[in-house]
Design a protein around this motif. Structure first.
Motif, PDB file in Angstrom:
ATOM      1  N   PHE A  48      -2.826   9.646  34.979  1.00  0.00           N
ATOM      2  CA  PHE A  48      -4.003  10.130  34.042  1.00  0.00           C
ATOM      3  C   PHE A  48      -4.652   9.372  33.475  1.00  0.00           C
ATOM      4  CE2 PHE A  48      -3.302  10.737  29.678  1.00  0.00           C
ATOM      5  CZ  PHE A  48      -1.931  10.968  29.372  1.00  0.00           C
ATOM      6  N   GLN A  49      -2.883   7.448  33.447  1.00  0.00           N
ATOM      7  CA  GLN A  49      -3.292   6.648  32.844  1.00  0.00           C
ATOM      8  C   GLN A  49      -4.209   6.553  31.508  1.00  0.00           C
ATOM      9  OE1 GLN A  49      -2.599   4.331  35.018  1.00  0.00           O
ATOM     10  NE2 GLN A  49      -2.935   4.587  36.573  1.00  0.00           N
ATOM     11  N   ALA A  50      -5.347   7.813  30.667  1.00  0.00           N
ATOM     12  CA  ALA A  50      -5.938   6.906  29.383  1.00  0.00           C
ATOM     13  C   ALA A  50      -5.798   8.595  29.053  1.00  0.00           C
ATOM     14  CB  ALA A  50      -6.492   5.914  29.386  1.00  0.00           C
ATOM     15  N   THR A  67       3.437  -7.260  42.805  1.00  0.00           N
ATOM     16  CA  THR A  67       2.317  -7.888  42.207  1.00  0.00           C
ATOM     17  C   THR A  67       0.740  -6.652  41.225  1.00  0.00           C
ATOM     18  OG1 THR A  67       0.878  -9.447  42.014  1.00  0.00           O
ATOM     19  CG2 THR A  67       0.229  -8.319  43.535  1.00  0.00           C
ATOM     20  N   ILE A  68       1.749  -5.763  40.967  1.00  0.00           N
ATOM     21  CA  ILE A  68       0.601  -4.574  40.360  1.00  0.00           C
ATOM     22  C   ILE A  68       0.713  -5.139  38.638  1.00  0.00           C
ATOM     23  CG2 ILE A  68       3.102  -2.703  39.144  1.00  0.00           C
ATOM     24  CD1 ILE A  68      -0.329  -1.641  40.861  1.00  0.00           C
ATOM     25  N   ARG A  69       1.853  -5.877  37.789  1.00  0.00           N
ATOM     26  CA  ARG A  69       1.140  -6.255  36.847  1.00  0.00           C
ATOM     27  C   ARG A  69       2.188  -8.067  36.740  1.00  0.00           C
ATOM     28  NH1 ARG A  69       2.265  -1.277  36.747  1.00  0.00           N
ATOM     29  NH2 ARG A  69       5.193  -1.838  36.708  1.00  0.00           N
ATOM     30  N   GLU A  70       1.911  -8.442  35.804  1.00  0.00           N
ATOM     31  CA  GLU A  70       2.407 -10.036  35.668  1.00  0.00           C
ATOM     32  C   GLU A  70       4.465  -9.834  35.946  1.00  0.00           C
ATOM     33  OE1 GLU A  70       0.816 -11.829  32.232  1.00  0.00           O
ATOM     34  OE2 GLU A  70       2.056 -13.765  32.858  1.00  0.00           O
ATOM     35  N   THR A 110     -10.798  -0.208  37.729  1.00  0.00           N
ATOM     36  CA  THR A 110     -11.010  -2.062  37.505  1.00  0.00           C
ATOM     37  C   THR A 110      -9.527  -2.808  36.759  1.00  0.00           C
ATOM     38  OG1 THR A 110     -11.615  -1.182  34.677  1.00  0.00           O
ATOM     39  CG2 THR A 110     -13.577  -0.990  36.533  1.00  0.00           C
ATOM     40  N   TYR A 111      -8.265  -1.846  36.934  1.00  0.00           N
ATOM     41  CA  TYR A 111      -6.994  -2.978  35.753  1.00  0.00           C
ATOM     42  C   TYR A 111      -6.443  -3.750  37.469  1.00  0.00           C
ATOM     43  CZ  TYR A 111      -5.808   2.174  36.647  1.00  0.00           C
ATOM     44  OH  TYR A 111      -5.977   3.226  37.599  1.00  0.00           O
ATOM     45  N   CYS A 112      -6.302  -2.324  38.620  1.00  0.00           N
ATOM     46  CA  CYS A 112      -5.559  -2.797  39.604  1.00  0.00           C
ATOM     47  C   CYS A 112      -5.879  -3.591  40.817  1.00  0.00           C
ATOM     48  CB  CYS A 112      -5.996  -1.136  40.378  1.00  0.00           C
ATOM     49  SG  CYS A 112      -4.343  -1.090  41.464  1.00  0.00           S
ATOM     50  N   THR A 131       3.690  11.414  35.173  1.00  0.00           N
ATOM     51  CA  THR A 131       2.205  10.254  35.265  1.00  0.00           C
ATOM     52  C   THR A 131       2.452   9.201  35.065  1.00  0.00           C
ATOM     53  OG1 THR A 131       0.668  10.998  34.469  1.00  0.00           O
ATOM     54  CG2 THR A 131       1.616  10.756  32.665  1.00  0.00           C
ATOM     55  N   ASP A 132       1.528   8.355  35.248  1.00  0.00           N
ATOM     56  CA  ASP A 132       1.402   7.253  34.915  1.00  0.00           C
ATOM     57  C   ASP A 132       0.878   7.110  33.614  1.00  0.00           C
ATOM     58  OD1 ASP A 132       3.300   6.237  36.912  1.00  0.00           O
ATOM     59  OD2 ASP A 132       1.345   5.877  38.212  1.00  0.00           O
ATOM     60  N   VAL A 133       0.782   5.886  32.954  1.00  0.00           N
ATOM     61  CA  VAL A 133       0.381   5.459  31.530  1.00  0.00           C
ATOM     62  C   VAL A 133      -0.168   4.259  31.674  1.00  0.00           C
ATOM     63  CG1 VAL A 133      -0.354   6.226  29.017  1.00  0.00           C
ATOM     64  CG2 VAL A 133       0.356   7.692  30.245  1.00  0.00           C
ATOM     65  N   SER A 180       4.944   4.474  31.543  1.00  0.00           N
ATOM     66  CA  SER A 180       3.703   4.062  30.698  1.00  0.00           C
ATOM     67  C   SER A 180       4.202   2.450  30.736  1.00  0.00           C
ATOM     68  CB  SER A 180       4.338   4.082  29.422  1.00  0.00           C
ATOM     69  OG  SER A 180       5.928   4.163  29.014  1.00  0.00           O
ATOM     70  N   PHE A 181       3.105   1.139  31.018  1.00  0.00           N
ATOM     71  CA  PHE A 181       2.401   0.516  31.530  1.00  0.00           C
ATOM     72  C   PHE A 181       1.947  -0.231  30.495  1.00  0.00           C
ATOM     73  CE2 PHE A 181       3.383   2.653  35.090  1.00  0.00           C
ATOM     74  CZ  PHE A 181       4.714   2.438  35.226  1.00  0.00           C
ATOM     75  N   LYS A 182       2.488  -1.084  29.987  1.00  0.00           N
ATOM     76  CA  LYS A 182       1.230  -2.283  29.109  1.00  0.00           C
ATOM     77  C   LYS A 182       0.699  -2.611  29.823  1.00  0.00           C
ATOM     78  CE  LYS A 182       4.656  -4.452  26.233  1.00  0.00           C
ATOM     79  NZ  LYS A 182       5.604  -5.925  25.440  1.00  0.00           N
ATOM     80  N   PHE A 183      -0.823  -2.891  28.857  1.00  0.00           N
ATOM     81  CA  PHE A 183      -1.904  -3.344  30.307  1.00  0.00           C
ATOM     82  C   PHE A 183      -1.907  -4.863  30.969  1.00  0.00           C
ATOM     83  CE2 PHE A 183      -5.537  -6.190  30.430  1.00  0.00           C
ATOM     84  CZ  PHE A 183      -6.066  -5.342  32.375  1.00  0.00           C
ATOM     85  N   SER A 184      -1.722  -4.932  31.824  1.00  0.00           N
ATOM     86  CA  SER A 184      -1.605  -6.400  32.247  1.00  0.00           C
ATOM     87  C   SER A 184      -2.763  -6.971  32.680  1.00  0.00           C
ATOM     88  CB  SER A 184      -0.562  -6.415  33.754  1.00  0.00           C
ATOM     89  OG  SER A 184       0.492  -7.953  33.937  1.00  0.00           O
ATOM     90  N   PRO A 185      -3.695  -8.185  32.658  1.00  0.00           N
ATOM     91  CA  PRO A 185      -4.675  -8.683  33.103  1.00  0.00           C
ATOM     92  C   PRO A 185      -4.398  -9.310  34.854  1.00  0.00           C
ATOM     93  CG  PRO A 185      -4.137  -9.383  31.251  1.00  0.00           C
ATOM     94  CD  PRO A 185      -2.987  -8.505  31.164  1.00  0.00           C
ATOM     95  N   ARG A 186      -4.397  -8.402  35.645  1.00  0.00           N
ATOM     96  CA  ARG A 186      -4.572  -9.151  37.181  1.00  0.00           C
ATOM     97  C   ARG A 186      -5.459 -10.652  37.624  1.00  0.00           C
ATOM     98  NH1 ARG A 186      -0.850 -10.556  37.112  1.00  0.00           N
ATOM     99  NH2 ARG A 186       0.204 -10.002  39.123  1.00  0.00           N
ATOM    100  N   PRO A 187      -5.286 -11.336  37.902  1.00  0.00           N
ATOM    101  CA  PRO A 187      -6.358 -11.970  38.162  1.00  0.00           C
ATOM    102  C   PRO A 187      -6.865 -11.485  39.410  1.00  0.00           C
ATOM    103  CG  PRO A 187      -4.055 -13.439  38.718  1.00  0.00           C
ATOM    104  CD  PRO A 187      -4.317 -11.389  38.632  1.00  0.00           C
TER     105      PRO A 187
HETATM  106  N1  5AD Z   1      -1.271  -2.805  34.236  1.00  0.00           N
HETATM  107  C1  5AD Z   1      -0.536  -2.142  33.914  1.00  0.00           C
HETATM  108  N2  5AD Z   1      -0.189  -1.385  34.508  1.00  0.00           N
HETATM  109  C2  5AD Z   1      -1.133  -1.063  36.201  1.00  0.00           C
HETATM  110  N3  5AD Z   1      -0.948   0.133  36.882  1.00  0.00           N
HETATM  111  C3  5AD Z   1      -2.036  -0.804  37.483  1.00  0.00           C
HETATM  112  N4  5AD Z   1      -2.127  -1.367  36.974  1.00  0.00           N
HETATM  113  C4  5AD Z   1      -1.947  -1.487  35.947  1.00  0.00           C
HETATM  114  C5  5AD Z   1      -2.181  -3.444  35.311  1.00  0.00           C
HETATM  115  N5  5AD Z   1      -2.987  -4.075  35.966  1.00  0.00           N
HETATM  116  C6  5AD Z   1      -0.356   0.859  36.527  1.00  0.00           C
HETATM  117  C7  5AD Z   1      -1.355   2.432  36.883  1.00  0.00           C
HETATM  118  C8  5AD Z   1      -0.869   2.697  38.028  1.00  0.00           C
HETATM  119  C9  5AD Z   1       1.130   2.162  38.157  1.00  0.00           C
HETATM  120  C10 5AD Z   1       1.623   2.072  39.446  1.00  0.00           C
HETATM  121  O1  5AD Z   1       0.955   0.936  37.368  1.00  0.00           O
HETATM  122  O2  5AD Z   1      -0.117   3.642  35.544  1.00  0.00           O
HETATM  123  O3  5AD Z   1      -1.017   3.995  37.950  1.00  0.00           O
END
Ligand code: 5AD
Ligand code: SF4
Length: 432
Positions: A261-263, A47-50, A161-163, A299-301, A330-337
């Motif tokens: 490093f994420q950002a 459930t890490i992203r939508e 804060t995103y996780c 890495t993850d971003v 790389s992942f687009k930021f996904s707001p998690r409840p």
């Molecule tokens: N939105 C996008 N990417 C996310 N990750 C974790 N939470 C989120 C989120 N809310 C990514 C991070 C993490 C990887 C496993 O998933 O980059 O390292």
């Protein structure tokens, strides 16, 4: 009786599924070729992203048809989405008979009994139970004979804060050294050569036991027969100089590290509560390069974190240019409840995320083709994991795939390979 497991998400989830297979086989179940012939279907969810959430629901829609043919078939949902949604999930998927999370995998036998007695078995706990270590008593059923994952810790104590992970997998719990070494020994006896230590935040292993992580590396390396060691995922904050030194000193530790490093923007890193600056991250990379000769990185971003501006995003690209990662997820930021970032002001529109993401991918493509070229003509140590029609396939210590023409006897062995052609995601070579 047959089982079918569909797994989403990270390596931890895959390793959990290997353990669940072990539990089911202990109960006498056999693996089904496909879900249509299964008596129990389990979806191990992420459930890490939508997006992974949506995939689970669409698979459930498909799997429920099993009951038309086999009304007694059990459908179960486990893993992180199960933990996050709890009974709510039943509203969307009333056909689900059984639910549990990574906290209580060891309770699966009882849960199956409950379903067979005619009840729904929904065991979603608020906290990990005291007897969760019982899990390690079950065997694992693995597909890869030579490289094995070993879970060494569960949960995470960081507060990014995103996780969702701290809420889906709980607080950090290190597995005891004794239990880990017992598993490593059994794996080596079974023919495994490469041990891949797993944890959401593996470099924090031992903090709750009073043992530094590098001690785990030394101990695993001292098990007779361990030829390679990798570990995932490290957190830059916990990656100390002593860990880097140990990585350089222990011959079995591979020259590759996944270090998210994420950002790149310090302002965004602060909003993410990552606990380091861009400069500190780059210093860690330099330190690792100093102690571990020839180390490569992945890495993850996250792209489009709330309030990310064009300038912030440029800082992320700058880190890519400076470090030259072999792989960037790389992942687009996904707001998690329930996470702080989901309600922050300044959410970035999807078009902007998509546009930034495609620029990042383009840049990484050009970096990767340079890296790929630099492998041509080099000699690499390769552990062969697969063989098909006269071709051996394996990975370098730096985690790149190579194929060579060679004999099946080399399967499960390491050999030196001269790289003759190198593309971004694969290489060809000849045995030296
Ligand atoms: N939105 C996008 N990417 C996310 N990750 C974790 N939470 C989120 C989120 N809310 C990514 C991070 C993490 C990887 C496993 O998933 O980059 O390292
Ligand atoms: Fe997905 Fe995170 Fe759970 Fe792994 S720990 S399955 S990435 S939500």
């Amino acid at each position: 009786m047959k089982y079918y497991i569909k797994t989403f998400g990270c390596q931890m989830n895959f390793n959990d599924s290997e353990r669940i297979r072990g539990i089911l086989q202990t109960l006498g179940y056999e693996q089904a070729e496909d879900w249509q012939e299964a008596d129990i279907i389990l979806i191990n969810t992420c459930t890490i992203r939508e997006k992974p959430d949506q995939k689970v629901y669409s698979h459930l829609g498909e799997y429920r048809k099993i009951k038309e043919k086999n009304p007694k078939a059990i459908i179960g949902v486990c893993g992180c989405l199960a933990q996050r949604m709890g009974e709510e999930l039943l509203k969307k998927a009333p056909d689900v008979d059984l639910m549990f999370s990574s906290f209580n995998m060891h309770q699966l036998p009882e849960l199956i009994n409950q379903v067979q007695a005619g009840y729904k078995a929904i065991a979603i706990l608020e906290n990990p139970p005291e007897d969760e270590d019982k899990l390690w008593e079950y065997p694992l059923v693995r597909d890869n004979q030579y490289c094995a994952y070993v879970t060494v810790m569960k949960g995470c104590d960081k507060n990014c804060t995103y996780c969702v992970v701290p809420s889906t997998r709980g607080r950090q719990r290190s597995r005891s050294l004794e239990s880990i070494l017992k598993e490593v020994k059994a794996l080596v006896d079974d023919g495994v050569k490469e041990i891949h230590l797993l944890g959401q935040n593996v470099t924090a292993w031992g903090q709750d036991l009073g043992i530094p992580f590098e001690e785990l590396l030394y101990q695993v390396a001292s098990v007779e027969g361990v030829e390679r060691i990798r570990f995932t995922t490290g957190h830059p904050k916990d990656l100390t100089e002593s860990i880097a030194k140990a990585m350089g000193e222990i011959p079995q530790v591979c020259e590759h590290l996944h270090l998210p490093f994420q950002a790149g923007s310090n302002r965004i890193l602060k909003l993410m509560d990552r606990g380091y600056t861009k400069e500190e991250y780059l210093e860690k990379i330099d330190m690792l390069r100093h102690y571990v000769k020839g180390i490569t990185f992945s890495t993850d971003v996250i792209v489009g974190f709330p309030t990310e501006t064009e300038e912030d995003f440029e800082e992320t690209l700058d880190v890519l240019r400076k470090v030259k990662f072999e792989q960037v997820f790389s992942f687009k930021f996904s707001p998690r409840p329930g996470t702080p970032a989901s309600t922050m002001h300044g959410q970035v529109p999807d078009e902007v995320k998509t546009e930034r993401m495609s620029r990042l991918i383009e840049l990484q493509k050009s970096i990767l083709s340079q890296i790929a070229k630099s492998y041509e003509g080099t000699v690499q140590e390769v552990l062969f994991e697969d063989y098909k029609d006269g071709i051996l396939i394996g990975r370098t210590r730096t985690n790149r795939w190579v194929s060579v023409v060679g004999p099946e006897e080399l399967l499960g062995k390491t050999a030196l390979v001269k790289v003759t052609a190198s593309k971004p995601y694969s290489m060809e070579g000849v045995l030296v």
